[in-house]
Motif scaffolding. Structure first.
Motif, mmCIF file in Angstrom:
data_model
loop_
_atom_site.group_PDB
_atom_site.id
_atom_site.type_symbol
_atom_site.label_atom_id
_atom_site.label_comp_id
_atom_site.label_asym_id
_atom_site.label_seq_id
_atom_site.Cartn_x
_atom_site.Cartn_y
_atom_site.Cartn_z
ATOM 1 N N GLN A 6 0.830 -1.206 0.000
ATOM 2 C CA GLN A 6 0.000 0.000 0.000
ATOM 3 C C GLN A 6 0.862 1.252 0.000
ATOM 4 O OE1 GLN A 6 -3.329 0.315 -0.321
ATOM 5 N NE2 GLN A 6 -3.431 -1.900 -0.591
ATOM 6 N N SER A 7 1.972 1.195 0.748
ATOM 7 C CA SER A 7 2.898 2.322 0.815
ATOM 8 C C SER A 7 4.242 1.805 1.309
ATOM 9 C CB SER A 7 2.366 3.409 1.760
ATOM 10 O OG SER A 7 2.246 2.894 3.080
ATOM 11 N N GLN A 56 8.479 9.432 -4.204
ATOM 12 C CA GLN A 56 7.031 9.555 -4.343
ATOM 13 C C GLN A 56 6.668 10.783 -5.188
ATOM 14 O OE1 GLN A 56 4.722 7.473 -3.737
ATOM 15 N NE2 GLN A 56 2.954 8.776 -4.159
ATOM 16 N N THR A 91 4.282 -0.231 -5.092
ATOM 17 C CA THR A 91 3.021 0.411 -4.740
ATOM 18 C C THR A 91 2.133 0.549 -5.980
ATOM 19 O OG1 THR A 91 3.917 2.633 -5.151
ATOM 20 C CG2 THR A 91 4.174 1.734 -2.922
#
Length: 227
Positions: A10-11, A38, A91
């Protein structure tokens, strides 16, 4: 994303990035590297550069450490993309980035994007690059993901004359709630459009009991102050 189903995450956490990079003693650098990555992933850019460094990195890291931060971000990205490397997961944002970088052409006559006020630059540039009729549905007053780099794509493109339609009629609440929304949006956000609702719907506005209520805050610190 199917290639990465065995390592989906998810992260990515700062301690995970620091561990694989051998930066257990410098979690700040590990966190800045992850944040840099990110920022790159949600951007329309093809490579990681200093423009992806978070603003705070310029204050927390010195010259050499800024350069290292970029190198570490590239190392993390390489490990994420390596199907055989399970030390770091992939991700959903990550494999979407890979998909867009492959420059696919969508075989559809019309593209439709919901929640357009919260699209990130990667998705926005991808949809606009398709050169297809594009329908954007969204509400700039409900933009809640700017902290993740979201932009209001509706502000970024020019529509044809009369190409913007307003969905101002709601069936979800009574008119007195709509009147309150009109008052707040007009006062604080200079909104000119008026919400209309179903006048037959029951409902009322009353003061909130201080014994039982919910507080929504932007930050944890605001919640602590209130508590």
């Amino acid at each position: 994303g199917a290639r990465y189903r065995h390592k989906l995450a998810q992260s990515l956490k700062a301690n995970e990035g620091a561990k694989v990079l051998g930066l257990e003693d410098d979690l700040t650098l590990g966190k800045m590297a992850l944040d840099t990555l990110q920022n790159f992933i949600i951007s329309a850019d093809a490579s990681i550069t200093d423009r992806h460094l978070p603003q705070i990195a310029w204050r927390l890291l010195g010259g050499r450490r800024l350069s290292k931060c970029l190198t570490y971000a590239e190392d993390i990205w390489e490990m994420m993309c390596d199907v055989d490397n399970e030390d770091l997961g992939m991700t959903h944002d990550g494999y979407l980035k890979l998909y867009v970088m492959s420059e696919p052409k969508l075989d559809h006559s019309i593209l439709l994007l919901d929640e357009a006020q919260d699209a990130n630059p990667l998705l926005a540039s991808f949809l606009l690059s398709q050169r297809k009729p594009l329908v954007l549905i969204g509400d700039p007053h409900q933009s809640i993901y700017s902290f993740r780099g979201a932009i209001n794509i509706m502000d970024k493109i020019k529509t044809a004359p009369n190409g913007t339609l307003y969905l101002t009629h709601s069936f979800r609440f009574p008119q007195m709630v709509g009147d309150m929304a009109n008052l707040v949006l007009g006062l604080y956000k200079n909104e000119k459009k008026q919400i209309k609702t179903d006048p037959s719907k029951p409902g009322k506005i009353k003061s909130v009991s201080h014994e039982r209520h919910t507080l929504i805050a932007r930050t944890n610190s605001e919640l602590f102050v209130e508590a």
